[in-house]
Design a protein around this motif. Sequence first.
Motif, PDB file in Angstrom:
ATOM      1  N   ALA A  16       0.824  -1.203   0.000  1.00 53.01           N
ATOM      2  CA  ALA A  16       0.000   0.000   0.000  1.00 53.01           C
ATOM      3  C   ALA A  16       0.858   1.252   0.000  1.00 53.01           C
ATOM      4  O   ALA A  16       0.370   2.339  -0.277  1.00 53.01           O
ATOM      5  CB  ALA A  16      -0.918  -0.003   1.225  1.00 53.01           C
ATOM      6  N   LYS A 155      -4.764   9.042  10.945  1.00 54.57           N
ATOM      7  CA  LYS A 155      -4.843   9.758   9.667  1.00 54.57           C
ATOM      8  C   LYS A 155      -3.628  10.639   9.501  1.00 54.57           C
ATOM      9  O   LYS A 155      -2.968  11.003  10.480  1.00 54.57           O
ATOM     10  CB  LYS A 155      -6.136  10.572   9.549  1.00 54.57           C
ATOM     11  CG  LYS A 155      -6.411  11.543  10.678  1.00 54.57           C
ATOM     12  CD  LYS A 155      -7.764  12.201  10.431  1.00 54.57           C
ATOM     13  CE  LYS A 155      -8.157  13.084  11.590  1.00 54.57           C
ATOM     14  NZ  LYS A 155      -9.522  13.619  11.413  1.00 54.57           N
ATOM     15  N   ASN A 156      -3.336  10.962   8.243  1.00 51.18           N
ATOM     16  CA  ASN A 156      -2.130  11.733   7.903  1.00 51.18           C
ATOM     17  C   ASN A 156      -0.892  11.081   8.525  1.00 51.18           C
ATOM     18  O   ASN A 156      -0.021  11.757   9.061  1.00 51.18           O
ATOM     19  CB  ASN A 156      -2.267  13.187   8.363  1.00 51.18           C
ATOM     20  CG  ASN A 156      -3.481  13.862   7.766  1.00 51.18           C
ATOM     21  OD1 ASN A 156      -3.788  13.637   6.604  1.00 51.18           O
ATOM     22  ND2 ASN A 156      -4.192  14.650   8.554  1.00 51.18           N
ATOM     23  N   GLN A 157      -0.860   9.735   8.486  1.00 53.23           N
ATOM     24  CA  GLN A 157       0.282   8.961   9.003  1.00 53.23           C
ATOM     25  C   GLN A 157       0.565   9.267  10.463  1.00 53.23           C
ATOM     26  O   GLN A 157       1.709   9.227  10.905  1.00 53.23           O
ATOM     27  CB  GLN A 157       1.542   9.226   8.161  1.00 53.23           C
ATOM     28  CG  GLN A 157       1.448   8.763   6.737  1.00 53.23           C
ATOM     29  CD  GLN A 157       0.958   9.862   5.823  1.00 53.23           C
ATOM     30  OE1 GLN A 157       1.525  10.940   5.769  1.00 53.23           O
ATOM     31  NE2 GLN A 157      -0.111   9.579   5.074  1.00 53.23           N
ATOM     32  N   ASN A 176      -8.765   3.414  11.422  1.00 51.69           N
ATOM     33  CA  ASN A 176      -7.911   3.892  10.341  1.00 51.69           C
ATOM     34  C   ASN A 176      -8.719   4.748   9.372  1.00 51.69           C
ATOM     35  O   ASN A 176      -9.436   4.237   8.528  1.00 51.69           O
ATOM     36  CB  ASN A 176      -7.248   2.721   9.612  1.00 51.69           C
ATOM     37  CG  ASN A 176      -6.206   3.222   8.622  1.00 51.69           C
ATOM     38  OD1 ASN A 176      -6.093   4.427   8.382  1.00 51.69           O
ATOM     39  ND2 ASN A 176      -5.452   2.299   8.051  1.00 51.69           N
ATOM     40  N   ASP A 177      -8.606   6.056   9.519  1.00 52.86           N
ATOM     41  CA  ASP A 177      -9.260   7.000   8.615  1.00 52.86           C
ATOM     42  C   ASP A 177      -8.282   7.518   7.572  1.00 52.86           C
ATOM     43  O   ASP A 177      -8.540   8.527   6.908  1.00 52.86           O
ATOM     44  CB  ASP A 177      -9.838   8.179   9.418  1.00 52.86           C
ATOM     45  CG  ASP A 177     -10.949   7.723  10.352  1.00 52.86           C
ATOM     46  OD1 ASP A 177     -11.641   6.748  10.008  1.00 52.86           O
ATOM     47  OD2 ASP A 177     -11.111   8.327  11.425  1.00 52.86           O
ATOM     48  N   ASP A 178      -7.155   6.823   7.454  1.00 52.08           N
ATOM     49  CA  ASP A 178      -6.128   7.254   6.509  1.00 52.08           C
ATOM     50  C   ASP A 178      -6.381   6.593   5.156  1.00 52.08           C
ATOM     51  O   ASP A 178      -7.297   5.781   5.002  1.00 52.08           O
ATOM     52  CB  ASP A 178      -4.744   6.865   7.048  1.00 52.08           C
ATOM     53  CG  ASP A 178      -3.683   7.903   6.725  1.00 52.08           C
ATOM     54  OD1 ASP A 178      -3.874   8.662   5.744  1.00 52.08           O
ATOM     55  OD2 ASP A 178      -2.672   7.962   7.444  1.00 52.08           O
ATOM     56  N   THR A 179      -5.577   6.964   4.192  1.00 46.87           N
ATOM     57  CA  THR A 179      -5.724   6.404   2.847  1.00 46.87           C
ATOM     58  C   THR A 179      -4.801   5.216   2.633  1.00 46.87           C
ATOM     59  O   THR A 179      -4.817   4.608   1.560  1.00 46.87           O
ATOM     60  CB  THR A 179      -5.395   7.481   1.795  1.00 46.87           C
ATOM     61  OG1 THR A 179      -4.101   8.008   2.083  1.00 46.87           O
ATOM     62  CG2 THR A 179      -6.415   8.608   1.855  1.00 46.87           C
ATOM     63  N   ILE A 180      -3.995   4.903   3.643  1.00 49.88           N
ATOM     64  CA  ILE A 180      -3.078   3.770   3.547  1.00 49.88           C
ATOM     65  C   ILE A 180      -3.253   2.890   4.776  1.00 49.88           C
ATOM     66  O   ILE A 180      -3.818   3.309   5.778  1.00 49.88           O
ATOM     67  CB  ILE A 180      -1.602   4.228   3.455  1.00 49.88           C
ATOM     68  CG1 ILE A 180      -1.244   5.077   4.683  1.00 49.88           C
ATOM     69  CG2 ILE A 180      -1.370   5.021   2.165  1.00 49.88           C
ATOM     70  CD1 ILE A 180       0.226   5.408   4.767  1.00 49.88           C
ATOM     71  N   TYR A 196      -6.444  -1.837   7.624  1.00 54.38           N
ATOM     72  CA  TYR A 196      -6.652  -1.225   6.317  1.00 54.38           C
ATOM     73  C   TYR A 196      -7.513   0.029   6.438  1.00 54.38           C
ATOM     74  O   TYR A 196      -8.240   0.201   7.426  1.00 54.38           O
ATOM     75  CB  TYR A 196      -7.294  -2.235   5.365  1.00 54.38           C
ATOM     76  CG  TYR A 196      -6.315  -3.301   4.961  1.00 54.38           C
ATOM     77  CD1 TYR A 196      -5.401  -3.058   3.942  1.00 54.38           C
ATOM     78  CD2 TYR A 196      -6.258  -4.519   5.628  1.00 54.38           C
ATOM     79  CE1 TYR A 196      -4.462  -4.016   3.587  1.00 54.38           C
ATOM     80  CE2 TYR A 196      -5.322  -5.474   5.288  1.00 54.38           C
ATOM     81  CZ  TYR A 196      -4.421  -5.218   4.263  1.00 54.38           C
ATOM     82  OH  TYR A 196      -3.495  -6.156   3.925  1.00 54.38           O
ATOM     83  N   PRO A 197      -7.443   0.909   5.449  1.00 53.95           N
ATOM     84  CA  PRO A 197      -8.295   2.102   5.468  1.00 53.95           C
ATOM     85  C   PRO A 197      -9.750   1.712   5.683  1.00 53.95           C
ATOM     86  O   PRO A 197     -10.262   0.802   5.026  1.00 53.95           O
ATOM     87  CB  PRO A 197      -8.066   2.721   4.083  1.00 53.95           C
ATOM     88  CG  PRO A 197      -6.679   2.291   3.713  1.00 53.95           C
ATOM     89  CD  PRO A 197      -6.537   0.891   4.289  1.00 53.95           C
TER      90      PRO A 197
END
Length: 232
Positions: A16, A155-157, A176-180, A196-197
Amino acid sequence: MARLSFLFASLFVLPALAGCITQNITVDDENRAIPSIGGSGQDIGEGTTTTVRIRDFVYNPSALTVRQGGTVTWVNDDTVPHTVTGNGFDSGQIAPGGSFTFRFPSAGTFSYYCSIHPAMAGTVTVQDGLSPAGSPSGRQGPSGSEGLPIIVELKNQSFSLQALAINEGTTVVFDNDDTIAHAITGPGIVDSGAIYPGGSYPHTFMQEGTYVYRLALYPENAITITVQRNVS
Ligand SMILES: [Cu+2]
């Protein structure tokens, strides 16, 4: 064993992040639990002062609870300068024998560290004047006395909170509200595996103490969770 499971998780996470990561990723012994000294905290009324002593590169106590309006004084009993650096307060260098005092006017959880020795960290939890000890006191200072899970977003790593104080038995859900995908490493969790997202990972904290968790791929991004003994 921890490293094996970390590598296993990395197999899921790394695709990812293809193209984003060029550094080596290591998870070291910093993920061990940091024993909490005086970890059950102290309740301090408005207008009173509590003292944190700095010695041997440790804030003692490292986690404490004060009432809204309470004042904390840090005294440097060490042989080298330290700082008390947090969001909204910064002591600058405190020379050996010196001190720094700060009054906390609003409720919340305030983490701080030493800007000279960033491994040194502490937390001040400020309860609003209306809440009994251990009850929720605003978004920045949630606590699990009502049995509700606490949500920490990824989010935002990074973690949406850098410090959190909870009672024993509280469940924290990492959303996990992140994109990765992310994996969390640290004591008790050790390795969440890939989250996972859109996914989440719950963990119930049963043991009093202070725990530092990191994102496996962004180990500089950490959350300190202080688990306090239930006082009722
Ligand atoms: Cu220091």
